[in-house]
Design a protein around this motif. Structure first.
Motif, PDB file in Angstrom:
ATOM      1  N   ASP A 266       5.867  -8.186  -5.740  1.00 30.33           N
ATOM      2  CA  ASP A 266       7.218  -8.624  -5.363  1.00 30.33           C
ATOM      3  C   ASP A 266       7.562  -9.952  -6.024  1.00 30.33           C
ATOM      4  O   ASP A 266       8.700 -10.167  -6.457  1.00 30.33           O
ATOM      5  N   SER A 267       6.594 -10.852  -6.122  1.00 32.41           N
ATOM      6  CA  SER A 267       6.864 -12.157  -6.727  1.00 32.41           C
ATOM      7  C   SER A 267       7.105 -12.022  -8.226  1.00 32.41           C
ATOM      8  O   SER A 267       7.943 -12.739  -8.804  1.00 32.41           O
ATOM      9  N   GLU A 268       6.407 -11.102  -8.868  1.00 30.32           N
ATOM     10  CA  GLU A 268       6.630 -10.870 -10.296  1.00 30.32           C
ATOM     11  C   GLU A 268       8.008 -10.269 -10.551  1.00 30.32           C
ATOM     12  O   GLU A 268       8.701 -10.640 -11.505  1.00 30.32           O
ATOM     13  N   VAL A 269       8.426  -9.350  -9.686  1.00 32.27           N
ATOM     14  CA  VAL A 269       9.765  -8.762  -9.821  1.00 32.27           C
ATOM     15  C   VAL A 269      10.837  -9.823  -9.582  1.00 32.27           C
ATOM     16  O   VAL A 269      11.845  -9.879 -10.283  1.00 32.27           O
ATOM     17  N   ALA A 270      10.594 -10.701  -8.612  1.00 32.28           N
ATOM     18  CA  ALA A 270      11.532 -11.802  -8.350  1.00 32.28           C
ATOM     19  C   ALA A 270      11.644 -12.702  -9.581  1.00 32.28           C
ATOM     20  O   ALA A 270      12.734 -13.162  -9.941  1.00 32.28           O
ATOM     21  N   GLN A 271      10.520 -12.945 -10.239  1.00 26.27           N
ATOM     22  CA  GLN A 271      10.518 -13.747 -11.474  1.00 26.27           C
ATOM     23  C   GLN A 271      11.339 -13.052 -12.561  1.00 26.27           C
ATOM     24  O   GLN A 271      12.118 -13.699 -13.276  1.00 26.27           O
ATOM     25  N   MET A 272      11.184 -11.742 -12.687  1.00 22.54           N
ATOM     26  CA  MET A 272      11.936 -10.971 -13.691  1.00 22.54           C
ATOM     27  C   MET A 272      13.444 -11.076 -13.438  1.00 22.54           C
ATOM     28  O   MET A 272      14.240 -11.211 -14.372  1.00 22.54           O
TER      29      MET A 272
ATOM     30  N   GLU B  10      14.660 -14.445 -14.573  1.00 22.07           N
ATOM     31  CA  GLU B  10      14.687 -14.516 -16.034  1.00 22.07           C
ATOM     32  C   GLU B  10      15.923 -13.805 -16.591  1.00 22.07           C
ATOM     33  O   GLU B  10      16.573 -14.313 -17.515  1.00 22.07           O
ATOM     34  N   ILE B  11      16.252 -12.658 -16.049  1.00 26.50           N
ATOM     35  CA  ILE B  11      17.452 -11.944 -16.502  1.00 26.50           C
ATOM     36  C   ILE B  11      18.690 -12.813 -16.308  1.00 26.50           C
ATOM     37  O   ILE B  11      19.531 -12.938 -17.210  1.00 26.50           O
ATOM     38  N   LEU B  12      18.807 -13.432 -15.148  1.00 30.97           N
ATOM     39  CA  LEU B  12      19.972 -14.291 -14.882  1.00 30.97           C
ATOM     40  C   LEU B  12      20.028 -15.477 -15.840  1.00 30.97           C
ATOM     41  O   LEU B  12      21.103 -15.846 -16.328  1.00 30.97           O
ATOM     42  N   ALA B  13      18.870 -16.043 -16.145  1.00 33.85           N
ATOM     43  CA  ALA B  13      18.823 -17.204 -17.046  1.00 33.85           C
ATOM     44  C   ALA B  13      19.189 -16.802 -18.478  1.00 33.85           C
ATOM     45  O   ALA B  13      19.973 -17.488 -19.145  1.00 33.85           O
ATOM     46  N   PHE B  14      18.646 -15.689 -18.949  1.00 32.38           N
ATOM     47  CA  PHE B  14      18.912 -15.258 -20.325  1.00 32.38           C
ATOM     48  C   PHE B  14      20.341 -14.758 -20.501  1.00 32.38           C
ATOM     49  O   PHE B  14      20.896 -14.874 -21.599  1.00 32.38           O
ATOM     50  N   LYS B  15      20.934 -14.220 -19.450  1.00 30.81           N
ATOM     51  CA  LYS B  15      22.333 -13.768 -19.558  1.00 30.81           C
ATOM     52  C   LYS B  15      23.254 -14.925 -19.947  1.00 30.81           C
ATOM     53  O   LYS B  15      24.237 -14.736 -20.665  1.00 30.81           O
ATOM     54  N   LYS B  16      22.915 -16.119 -19.496  1.00 29.98           N
ATOM     55  CA  LYS B  16      23.734 -17.299 -19.800  1.00 29.98           C
ATOM     56  C   LYS B  16      23.685 -17.672 -21.281  1.00 29.98           C
ATOM     57  O   LYS B  16      24.524 -18.427 -21.758  1.00 29.98           O
ATOM     58  N   LEU B  17      22.708 -17.129 -22.012  1.00 28.90           N
ATOM     59  CA  LEU B  17      22.551 -17.458 -23.431  1.00 28.90           C
ATOM     60  C   LEU B  17      23.313 -16.491 -24.335  1.00 28.90           C
ATOM     61  O   LEU B  17      23.198 -16.575 -25.557  1.00 28.90           O
ATOM     62  N   GLN B  18      24.058 -15.577 -23.729  1.00 28.55           N
ATOM     63  CA  GLN B  18      24.839 -14.600 -24.507  1.00 28.55           C
ATOM     64  C   GLN B  18      23.954 -13.678 -25.341  1.00 28.55           C
ATOM     65  O   GLN B  18      24.282 -13.339 -26.485  1.00 28.55           O
ATOM     66  N   VAL B  19      22.824 -13.268 -24.760  1.00 28.22           N
ATOM     67  CA  VAL B  19      22.028 -12.236 -25.425  1.00 28.22           C
ATOM     68  C   VAL B  19      22.749 -10.900 -25.267  1.00 28.22           C
ATOM     69  O   VAL B  19      23.739 -10.788 -24.531  1.00 28.22           O
ATOM     70  N   ASP B  20      22.240  -9.871 -25.951  1.00 30.85           N
ATOM     71  CA  ASP B  20      22.962  -8.595 -25.984  1.00 30.85           C
ATOM     72  C   ASP B  20      22.326  -7.484 -25.160  1.00 30.85           C
ATOM     73  O   ASP B  20      22.907  -6.403 -25.025  1.00 30.85           O
ATOM     74  N   GLY B  21      21.133  -7.716 -24.627  1.00 29.73           N
ATOM     75  CA  GLY B  21      20.490  -6.685 -23.829  1.00 29.73           C
ATOM     76  C   GLY B  21      19.101  -7.118 -23.405  1.00 29.73           C
ATOM     77  O   GLY B  21      18.583  -8.158 -23.835  1.00 29.73           O
ATOM     78  N   PHE B  22      18.498  -6.284 -22.553  1.00 31.42           N
ATOM     79  CA  PHE B  22      17.166  -6.592 -22.009  1.00 31.42           C
ATOM     80  C   PHE B  22      16.226  -5.411 -22.181  1.00 31.42           C
ATOM     81  O   PHE B  22      16.650  -4.263 -22.263  1.00 31.42           O
ATOM     82  N   VAL B  23      14.931  -5.732 -22.210  1.00 30.09           N
ATOM     83  CA  VAL B  23      13.881  -4.737 -22.405  1.00 30.09           C
ATOM     84  C   VAL B  23      12.828  -4.951 -21.324  1.00 30.09           C
ATOM     85  O   VAL B  23      12.233  -6.033 -21.242  1.00 30.09           O
ATOM     86  N   PHE B  24      12.617  -3.961 -20.477  1.00 26.16           N
ATOM     87  CA  PHE B  24      11.623  -4.088 -19.402  1.00 26.16           C
ATOM     88  C   PHE B  24      11.234  -2.703 -18.896  1.00 26.16           C
ATOM     89  O   PHE B  24      11.801  -1.692 -19.327  1.00 26.16           O
TER      90      PHE B  24
END
Length: 226
Positions: free
Chosen positions: A71-77, A80-94
């Motif tokens: 659960d803590s690892e999923v919370a970390q993920m 991370e998604i929220l943080a990277f979204k702010k950088l205007q990336v184009d997609g995620f891989v998981f």
């Protein structure tokens, strides 16, 4: 048939720049090549985003090893998604699996929803699933846009028949992206057999972590020659 495209897995800024300059269509940014790719550094990603104009997808994977997460690892993920979204990336891989090798549907759905409207790729955790065709339907239901897979073998050449079957089953509902040992010397055969429209390679041809310019150019040229 749609024009086939090429994604390059990059582990540093220089590789991302080489990928763009050599004709790649997208960069998948990761850290830790020896572990098969983990979440990259936020600051590095910010720099890469500033330096390249082609699409930039980011790996979200808290550690190497299996794809069953606490659960803590999923919370970390999620953070991370929220943080990277702010950088205007184009997609995620998981990708998250259950202990029995099935898709962890709720956990994956939660991350896909968090990433929305950015598209998500389910990575090579797929190569560890028990039932590949059941997993395919499950991932479509989760909202993934792409599955990165070697066809459940150590490389795409050995997995070519499974890759072709997955592309047929997927139709236009999800993209099957062959990756794992993909090189300019085998990409033509892969395209002819699988009819996939997106391909994935690190284009690393030595023991280092730097993408090779000539290899990317050859991959792209061979894709476009068919």
């Amino acid at each position: 048939m749609k024009k086939a495209q090429l994604e390059i897995a990059c582990f540093n800024l220089e590789s991302a720049i080489i990928a763009e300059n050599s004709g790649a269509d997208r960069v998948e940014l990761c850290a830790n090549r020896t572990a098969g790719g983990t979440t990259p550094d936020l600051e590095l990603t910010k720099i890469v985003r500033d330096k390249i104009t082609i699409d930039l997808n980011v790996m979200i994977r808290p550690r190497g090893g299996n794809f069953v997460y606490s659960d803590s690892e999923v919370a970390q993920m999620k953070l991370e998604i929220l943080a990277f979204k702010k950088l205007q990336v184009d997609g995620f891989v998981f990708g998250i699996l259950n202990e029995d090798g099935s898709i962890s549907e709720q956990q994956n759905k939660d991350l896909v929803a968090l990433a929305n409207p950015l598209p998500c790729t389910f990575h090579r955790a797929f190569d560890g699933v028990e039932n590949k065709f059941q997993a395919l339907e499950s991932l479509i239901g989760c909202g993934f846009k792409t599955i990165l897979t070697s066809g459940q073998e150590t490389n795409v050449v050995d997995g070519i028949d499974v890759l072709a079957a997955l592309v047929r089953k997927a139709t236009d509902r999800i993209i099957i992206m062959p990756g794992g040992g993909l090189r300019s010397v085998n990409i033509t055969a892969l395209k002819q057999k699988t009819k996939a429209i997106f391909y994935h390679s690190s284009a690393i041809i030595d023991a280092g972590e730097l993408a090779n310019q000539l290899e990317i150019q050859a991959l792209k040229a061979n894709l476009e020659s068919l």
